[in-house]
Design a protein around this motif. Sequence first.
Motif, PDB file in Angstrom:
ATOM      1  N   PRO A   1       0.810  -1.217   0.000  1.00 26.27           N
ATOM      2  CA  PRO A   1       0.000   0.000   0.000  1.00 26.27           C
ATOM      3  C   PRO A   1       0.841   1.264   0.000  1.00 26.27           C
ATOM      4  CG  PRO A   1      -0.724  -1.548   1.699  1.00 26.27           C
ATOM      5  CD  PRO A   1       0.579  -2.055   1.168  1.00 26.27           C
ATOM      6  N   ALA A   2       0.318   2.342  -0.596  1.00 29.98           N
ATOM      7  CA  ALA A   2       1.006   3.627  -0.586  1.00 29.98           C
ATOM      8  C   ALA A   2       1.222   4.086   0.842  1.00 29.98           C
ATOM      9  CB  ALA A   2       0.182   4.664  -1.358  1.00 29.98           C
ATOM     10  N   GLY A   3       2.374   4.734   1.095  1.00 26.48           N
ATOM     11  CA  GLY A   3       2.673   5.235   2.422  1.00 26.48           C
ATOM     12  C   GLY A   3       3.389   4.237   3.304  1.00 26.48           C
ATOM     13  N   THR A   4       3.653   3.023   2.784  1.00 26.51           N
ATOM     14  CA  THR A   4       4.293   1.996   3.596  1.00 26.51           C
ATOM     15  C   THR A   4       5.714   2.400   3.965  1.00 26.51           C
ATOM     16  OG1 THR A   4       3.005   0.297   2.491  1.00 26.51           O
ATOM     17  CG2 THR A   4       4.958  -0.428   3.680  1.00 26.51           C
ATOM     18  N   ARG A   5       5.897   2.830   5.199  1.00 25.50           N
ATOM     19  CA  ARG A   5       7.204   3.153   5.764  1.00 25.50           C
ATOM     20  C   ARG A   5       7.940   4.259   5.026  1.00 25.50           C
ATOM     21  NH1 ARG A   5      11.245   0.255   5.896  1.00 25.50           N
ATOM     22  NH2 ARG A   5      11.893   1.071   7.885  1.00 25.50           N
ATOM     23  N   THR A   6       7.325   4.949   4.102  1.00 25.20           N
ATOM     24  CA  THR A   6       8.063   5.930   3.322  1.00 25.20           C
ATOM     25  C   THR A   6       7.426   7.310   3.332  1.00 25.20           C
ATOM     26  OG1 THR A   6       6.912   5.135   1.338  1.00 25.20           O
ATOM     27  CG2 THR A   6       9.086   4.236   1.779  1.00 25.20           C
ATOM     28  N   GLY A   7       6.427   7.539   4.175  1.00 21.41           N
ATOM     29  CA  GLY A   7       5.877   8.878   4.294  1.00 21.41           C
ATOM     30  C   GLY A   7       4.907   9.230   3.196  1.00 21.41           C
ATOM     31  N   GLU A   8       4.748  10.544   2.989  1.00 23.03           N
ATOM     32  CA  GLU A   8       3.689  11.034   2.108  1.00 23.03           C
ATOM     33  C   GLU A   8       4.080  11.056   0.635  1.00 23.03           C
ATOM     34  OE1 GLU A   8       2.625  14.842   3.573  1.00 23.03           O
ATOM     35  OE2 GLU A   8       1.802  14.090   5.465  1.00 23.03           O
ATOM     36  N   ARG A   9       5.359  11.127   0.305  1.00 28.61           N
ATOM     37  CA  ARG A   9       5.786  11.244  -1.087  1.00 28.61           C
ATOM     38  C   ARG A   9       5.903   9.863  -1.713  1.00 28.61           C
ATOM     39  NH1 ARG A   9       6.405  15.160  -4.365  1.00 28.61           N
ATOM     40  NH2 ARG A   9       8.590  14.816  -4.851  1.00 28.61           N
ATOM     41  N   THR A  10       4.834   9.080  -1.610  1.00 34.49           N
ATOM     42  CA  THR A  10       4.868   7.693  -2.057  1.00 34.49           C
ATOM     43  C   THR A  10       3.820   7.423  -3.121  1.00 34.49           C
ATOM     44  OG1 THR A  10       5.612   6.989   0.132  1.00 34.49           O
ATOM     45  CG2 THR A  10       4.746   5.284  -1.316  1.00 34.49           C
ATOM     46  N   ILE A  11       4.248   6.707  -4.151  1.00 29.41           N
ATOM     47  CA  ILE A  11       3.363   6.240  -5.219  1.00 29.41           C
ATOM     48  C   ILE A  11       3.311   4.723  -5.118  1.00 29.41           C
ATOM     49  CG2 ILE A  11       2.995   6.144  -7.717  1.00 29.41           C
ATOM     50  CD1 ILE A  11       5.012   8.580  -7.814  1.00 29.41           C
ATOM     51  N   ALA A  12       2.128   4.147  -5.176  1.00 35.23           N
ATOM     52  CA  ALA A  12       1.981   2.691  -5.159  1.00 35.23           C
ATOM     53  C   ALA A  12       1.542   2.215  -6.537  1.00 35.23           C
ATOM     54  CB  ALA A  12       0.960   2.259  -4.112  1.00 35.23           C
ATOM     55  N   ALA A  13       2.163   1.157  -7.003  1.00 35.70           N
ATOM     56  CA  ALA A  13       1.779   0.568  -8.286  1.00 35.70           C
ATOM     57  C   ALA A  13       1.855  -0.945  -8.164  1.00 35.70           C
ATOM     58  CB  ALA A  13       2.700   1.054  -9.414  1.00 35.70           C
ATOM     59  N   GLY A  14       0.999  -1.619  -8.884  1.00 34.87           N
ATOM     60  CA  GLY A  14       1.006  -3.075  -8.854  1.00 34.87           C
ATOM     61  C   GLY A  14      -0.345  -3.623  -9.247  1.00 34.87           C
ATOM     62  N   VAL A  15      -0.474  -4.918  -9.143  1.00 35.02           N
ATOM     63  CA  VAL A  15      -1.748  -5.560  -9.430  1.00 35.02           C
ATOM     64  C   VAL A  15      -2.591  -5.584  -8.165  1.00 35.02           C
ATOM     65  CG1 VAL A  15      -0.777  -7.016 -11.236  1.00 35.02           C
ATOM     66  CG2 VAL A  15      -0.848  -7.851  -8.881  1.00 35.02           C
ATOM     67  N   ASP A  16      -3.879  -5.782  -8.336  1.00 36.54           N
ATOM     68  CA  ASP A  16      -4.781  -5.981  -7.203  1.00 36.54           C
ATOM     69  C   ASP A  16      -4.712  -7.462  -6.833  1.00 36.54           C
ATOM     70  OD1 ASP A  16      -6.848  -6.283  -5.413  1.00 36.54           O
ATOM     71  OD2 ASP A  16      -8.283  -5.084  -6.550  1.00 36.54           O
ATOM     72  N   SER A  17      -3.787  -7.790  -5.942  1.00 41.44           N
ATOM     73  CA  SER A  17      -3.570  -9.204  -5.604  1.00 41.44           C
ATOM     74  C   SER A  17      -4.804  -9.853  -5.008  1.00 41.44           C
ATOM     75  CB  SER A  17      -2.392  -9.334  -4.636  1.00 41.44           C
ATOM     76  OG  SER A  17      -1.170  -9.062  -5.283  1.00 41.44           O
ATOM     77  N   GLU A  18      -5.583  -9.081  -4.260  1.00 43.33           N
ATOM     78  CA  GLU A  18      -6.807  -9.653  -3.695  1.00 43.33           C
ATOM     79  C   GLU A  18      -7.775 -10.051  -4.807  1.00 43.33           C
ATOM     80  OE1 GLU A  18      -8.600  -7.240  -0.701  1.00 43.33           O
ATOM     81  OE2 GLU A  18      -6.765  -7.089   0.497  1.00 43.33           O
ATOM     82  N   ALA A  19      -7.900  -9.196  -5.832  1.00 45.99           N
ATOM     83  CA  ALA A  19      -8.796  -9.524  -6.947  1.00 45.99           C
ATOM     84  C   ALA A  19      -8.310 -10.751  -7.705  1.00 45.99           C
ATOM     85  CB  ALA A  19      -8.912  -8.326  -7.887  1.00 45.99           C
ATOM     86  N   LEU A  20      -6.986 -10.870  -7.902  1.00 50.38           N
ATOM     87  CA  LEU A  20      -6.448 -12.046  -8.581  1.00 50.38           C
ATOM     88  C   LEU A  20      -6.703 -13.312  -7.764  1.00 50.38           C
ATOM     89  CD1 LEU A  20      -3.024 -10.677  -9.885  1.00 50.38           C
ATOM     90  CD2 LEU A  20      -5.067 -11.139 -11.228  1.00 50.38           C
ATOM     91  N   ALA A  21      -6.528 -13.214  -6.450  1.00 50.55           N
ATOM     92  CA  ALA A  21      -6.777 -14.379  -5.588  1.00 50.55           C
ATOM     93  C   ALA A  21      -8.249 -14.762  -5.593  1.00 50.55           C
ATOM     94  CB  ALA A  21      -6.304 -14.079  -4.167  1.00 50.55           C
ATOM     95  N   ARG A  22      -9.128 -13.761  -5.608  1.00 54.57           N
ATOM     96  CA  ARG A  22     -10.566 -14.071  -5.706  1.00 54.57           C
ATOM     97  C   ARG A  22     -10.877 -14.771  -7.015  1.00 54.57           C
ATOM     98  NH1 ARG A  22     -11.102  -8.765  -3.624  1.00 54.57           N
ATOM     99  NH2 ARG A  22     -11.707  -7.979  -5.682  1.00 54.57           N
ATOM    100  N   ALA A  23     -10.265 -14.323  -8.102  1.00 59.99           N
ATOM    101  CA  ALA A  23     -10.512 -14.953  -9.408  1.00 59.99           C
ATOM    102  C   ALA A  23     -10.064 -16.409  -9.399  1.00 59.99           C
ATOM    103  CB  ALA A  23      -9.792 -14.174 -10.512  1.00 59.99           C
ATOM    104  N   ALA A  24      -8.899 -16.679  -8.796  1.00 59.15           N
ATOM    105  CA  ALA A  24      -8.401 -18.058  -8.728  1.00 59.15           C
ATOM    106  C   ALA A  24      -9.336 -18.932  -7.903  1.00 59.15           C
ATOM    107  CB  ALA A  24      -7.001 -18.058  -8.121  1.00 59.15           C
TER     108      ALA A  24
END
Length: 370
Positions: A157-180
């Motif tokens: 998630p954005a903000g993980t241990r790096t403060g406010e100047r954070t951008i998060a990118a990636g897949v929605d792992s929860e959605a992929l797991a639900r699909a599986a």
Amino acid sequence: MTRARGRDGGPAAPRGVDVARAAGVSQKTVSRVLNGERYVSVDVQRRVLEAADRLGYRLNNAARALASGRSRAIGVVALGTALYGPASLLLGVERAARDAGYALSVVNTLEGDQGGVGGAVQSLLERGVDGIVVSEPIDEDAEPLALEVPVLVLGAPAGTRTGERTIAAGVDSEALARAATDHLLDLGHRTVHHLAGPERWFAARDRLAGWRQALAARGREQPPVAEGDWSAASGYAAGRELAARDDLTAVFAANDDMAVGLISALTDAGLRVPQDVSVVGFDDIPLAAYVRPPLTTVRQPFDAVAHEGLRLLVHAIENPEAELPMAQGQPVELVVRSSTAPPPARAGSGPAVHHTEHPPTGEAHAPPAA
């Protein structure tokens, strides 16, 4: 046009003046276009970029740094691992950084190294990097980092241990797991067992959450969770234990390597995949299509995630006063192969389920995530 010759007698590297002449503009305009400055018309941008591409011209990074006051370098904090997912993300980041004209500086950390991410970040800041990428992060017992440079986090998630100047990118792992998980339930399985990754990994927790959500949405029992360490060996060890369960007809493994080990253990225990037990993996590693049986899995678009993330990070670096951009969502893609089938008759109960036939190595694509 006669090209200058290099010291070895071959053609000299193209210069900015060559691009300007080919595009019919000034050298200053060429510099403005290649540095991404505003107030250049779309037509002029197109002419300059086409001329630069045709001549094979790349703006010298040292000259860019002098002109902009930036190092043109991006630091990467990566787990020191050969796992397919993190390695593929790192390769994608390297390609995207090179395409954007940035050098890459990588510091590897080890799982279980207390404060490893913080130390790696500090090392990169001392090198004067313009931005930082944290790839496949895990939980650490450390204080959050407050950084002045923008940070791209891949897989958390954005903000993980790096403060406010954070951008998060990636897949929605929860959605992929639900699909599986939904794929297995749609085939008629009463419930689905889960072979999870290490709990400290954000990715493992997201996939576990998606599995639970899918079962809860249908009012299905949630069996005890088996845990591995992402390796095929841990999948085999978990498979030996799962094979002893009388209620086992379907397993969702949190990555393909564990799924391959799991299938081997089930086979050694005398269980057939998919006739007795169906298995779904996660990642779609190259080997997944060639194991026996070919593995049904959900695909992670590693290159797309890396390029989208780097594009946003570069934008944040070059536009420090602008609001931090948001990453675009990636589609959910389920690849159906031969490791999944309806449950055996001995385990069936409940209403009949109708299924669509797929060729053994064909692909079925789930709809994009909401």
